[in-house]
Design an enzyme around this catalytic site. Structure first.
Site, PDB file in Angstrom:
ATOM      1  N   ASP A  32      37.456  20.935  27.424  1.00 52.01           N
ATOM      2  CA  ASP A  32      37.639  22.336  27.027  1.00 52.01           C
ATOM      3  C   ASP A  32      36.842  22.659  25.766  1.00 52.01           C
ATOM      4  O   ASP A  32      36.322  23.760  25.612  1.00 52.01           O
ATOM      5  CB  ASP A  32      39.128  22.615  26.751  1.00 52.01           C
ATOM      6  N   GLU A  34      33.975  21.688  24.837  1.00 47.00           N
ATOM      7  CA  GLU A  34      32.566  22.007  25.144  1.00 47.00           C
ATOM      8  C   GLU A  34      32.491  23.436  25.691  1.00 47.00           C
ATOM      9  O   GLU A  34      31.635  24.231  25.320  1.00 47.00           O
ATOM     10  CB  GLU A  34      32.028  21.001  26.176  1.00 47.00           C
ATOM     11  N   TYR A  35      33.457  23.780  26.572  1.00 46.89           N
ATOM     12  CA  TYR A  35      33.485  25.122  27.161  1.00 46.89           C
ATOM     13  C   TYR A  35      33.644  26.157  26.039  1.00 46.89           C
ATOM     14  O   TYR A  35      32.934  27.168  25.987  1.00 46.89           O
ATOM     15  CB  TYR A  35      34.653  25.238  28.156  1.00 46.89           C
ATOM     16  N   ASP A  36      34.549  25.855  25.101  1.00 46.76           N
ATOM     17  CA  ASP A  36      34.801  26.800  23.996  1.00 46.76           C
ATOM     18  C   ASP A  36      33.566  26.939  23.096  1.00 46.76           C
ATOM     19  O   ASP A  36      33.206  28.037  22.682  1.00 46.76           O
ATOM     20  CB  ASP A  36      36.007  26.330  23.162  1.00 46.76           C
ATOM     21  N   LEU A  82      50.217  41.551  59.239  1.00 47.04           N
ATOM     22  CA  LEU A  82      50.423  40.639  60.368  1.00 47.04           C
ATOM     23  C   LEU A  82      51.776  40.877  61.028  1.00 47.04           C
ATOM     24  O   LEU A  82      52.774  41.107  60.348  1.00 47.04           O
ATOM     25  CB  LEU A  82      50.360  39.188  59.857  1.00 47.04           C
ATOM     26  N   LYS A 114      50.673  30.683  54.606  1.00 50.08           N
ATOM     27  CA  LYS A 114      50.751  32.114  54.260  1.00 50.08           C
ATOM     28  C   LYS A 114      51.246  32.218  52.813  1.00 50.08           C
ATOM     29  O   LYS A 114      52.408  32.033  52.524  1.00 50.08           O
ATOM     30  CB  LYS A 114      51.704  32.827  55.210  1.00 50.08           C
ATOM     31  N   ARG A 135      45.957  46.208  48.642  1.00 51.24           N
ATOM     32  CA  ARG A 135      45.939  46.596  50.057  1.00 51.24           C
ATOM     33  C   ARG A 135      46.409  48.038  50.217  1.00 51.24           C
ATOM     34  O   ARG A 135      45.868  48.798  51.021  1.00 51.24           O
ATOM     35  CB  ARG A 135      46.860  45.649  50.833  1.00 51.24           C
ATOM     36  N   GLU A 169      44.725  36.512  48.820  1.00 49.26           N
ATOM     37  CA  GLU A 169      46.098  36.700  48.331  1.00 49.26           C
ATOM     38  C   GLU A 169      46.150  36.261  46.869  1.00 49.26           C
ATOM     39  O   GLU A 169      45.903  35.095  46.558  1.00 49.26           O
ATOM     40  CB  GLU A 169      47.064  35.861  49.189  1.00 49.26           C
TER      41      GLU A 169
END
Ligand SMILES: Cc1ccc2cc(C(N)=O)cc(O)c2n1
Length: 318
Positions: A32, A34-36, A82, A114, A135, A169
Site C-alpha cells: 500500500d 508504494e500505491y500511496d 428475472l 445471484k 436499474r 450487481e
C-alpha cells in the site's frame, strides 16, 4: 508541461494496474505504501498543472460536490428482472418451456450466484467510464455516476478503448455491513436491516464521500448488445468482461442439463455462510446468445433465464 504530462500518464497506468490487482484480482503486487507514494506524486503534479486533473485520473474517484438530486437515465437496452423459481419442479417447468421453444435443438445453461445487491448499468465511451445508473423500473433509472466511481473495483479506463454498456450487481460485503452497523449503533443511528439495503442506501447518497466510505463492491454479469461485440455465449460475455478489467464472480458453471443445474443449485444452498457477500439464489441462463434472442422476453423478464431463490438468509449481525 510535456514532461509532467508524460509522468502523469505513467502514473495513471501504474495506479490503474495496482488498483486492478488489489480490488479486482485481490492479488496486490506492491505494498500500500508504494500505491500511496505514487498517488501523492500524481496529486502534486495535478496541483502544479490543474489541466492534468482529468476525470479519468485515479485521484478523481471521489468527487467533491454534493448533488441536490439524481438525473434520470434512459436505458436503451432495458434492464430486465428475472422470473423466480422456488423448487425443483419450477426449474423443470422452465427447462420444458426452453426445450419446446428451441424445437429440441441442443442447448446448455450457465449457472451463476445471484448476488443480493443493487442492479446497476455502467457506460463506457472509448474506454472511459462516462455514466453509471440504477436499474430503476428497467427503462428509466437514476444517474449515480459519482457514487459508482467510488467503487474501486470499477475501472475508470478499460484495457481497450471500447464504447459499450455493462450490467452488474453492486453490493456491500458482509464484513463491511457488520462494521457499518456497529458504527451506526454507536452513533445511536438505525442499523441497516441487511447488506442489500445498506448498499442501496449508500448508492442513494447525494454526497459521494459517504458512498466512498461504505466499502461497496460490484460483480459484473452482462454486456448490453454483446452479440454486436462478436460474442456468442453468455460465458464468453463474462470472459470478455474479465479481459476488459472488470470484476466478475468466478463461482459459475456451464451445465448441459437441468439435472446438472439442480445439482449445482442444491450444492450452494448450504454454502452461503462461507461467502464474504450475500446471495439470494442462483441465476440460470441459456448460454447461447442466439438462442436467448430466439426465446425473447416477456414484458419484463427474459424467457431464457430464471432465478432460483433460496429462503431468506438469517443475517449474521455480530
Ligand atoms: C439478465 C439478468 C438480470 C438480473 C441479474 C441479476 C444477477 C445477480 N443479482 O447476481 C445476475 C444476473 O446474471 C442477472 N441477469
Amino acid at each position: 508541461l510535456q514532461a509532467a504530462e508524460k509522468r502523469a500518464q505513467e502514473l495513471h497506468n501504474l495506479l490503474n494496474q495496482y488498483n486492478y490487482e488489489y480490488y479486482v484480482l485481490d492479488q496486490p503486487s506492491v505494498p500500500d505504501s508504494e500505491y500511496d507514494r505514487l498517488t501523492q506524486e500524481l496529486l502534486k503534479i495535478e496541483e502544479e498543472f490543474p489541466e492534468l486533473q482529468t476525470s479519468e485520473s485515479p485521484t478523481q474517484r471521489v468527487g467533491g460536490q454534493v448533488l441536490d438530486a439524481f438525473k434520470k437515465v434512459q436505458h436503451n437496452v432495458p434492464m430486465l428482472s428475472l422470473a423466480n423459481a422456488f423448487n425443483e419442479d419450477d426449474l423443470r417447468d422452465f427447462d420444458r418451456r426452453v426445450r419446446q421453444a428451441l424445437d429440441e435443438n441442443s442447448y446448455s445453461y450457465v449457472c451463476e450466484l445471484k448476488i443480493d445487491g443493487l442492479a446497476v448499468s455502467l457506460k463506457y465511451e472509448d474506454g472511459l467510464f462516462v455514466q453509471g445508473s440504477t436499474r430503476g423500473d428497467g427503462t428509466v433509472g437514476e444517474d449515480i455516476s459519482a457514487n459508482l466511481r467510488t467503487i474501486r473495483s470499477i475501472p475508470l479506463r478499460l484495457r481497450e478503448p471500447l464504447t459499450l454498456e455493462v450490467r452488474g450487481e453492486a453490493f456491500m460485503p458482509k464484513q463491511s455491513f457488520i462494521a457499518l452497523n456497529a458504527i451506526r449503533d454507536e452513533k445511536g443511528e438505525e442499523p441497516f436491516a441487511n447488506p442489500r439495503n445498506a448498499a442501496a442506501g449508500s448508492l442513494r447518497q447525494l454526497d459521494p464521500r459517504i458512498a466512498a466510505s461504505r466499502n461497496l463492491d460490484i460483480f459484473l454479469y452482462g454486456v448490453a448488445e454483446a452479440e454486436e461485440l462478436g460474442v456468442s455465449t453468455h460465458s464468453e460475455s463474462l470472459e470478455m468482461l474479465e479481459r476488459l478489467g472488470f470484476k466478475t464472480n468466478n463461482e459459475r458453471k456451464v451445465c448441459r442439463t437441468i439435472d446438472d443445474v439442480i445439482q449445482y443449485v442444491s450444492g450452494w444452498a448450504d454454502k452461503r455462510p462461507k461467502l464474504s457477500y450475500e446471495i439470494d439464489g442462483i441465476v440460470i441462463k441459456v448460454n447461447s446468445l442466439a438462442q436467448q434472442k430466439e426465446l425473447g422476453t416477456t414484458a419484463k423478464s427474459p424467457r431464457w433465464a430464471i432465478a432460483f431463490k433460496f429462503p431468506a438468509e438469517e443475517v449474521v449481525t455480530k
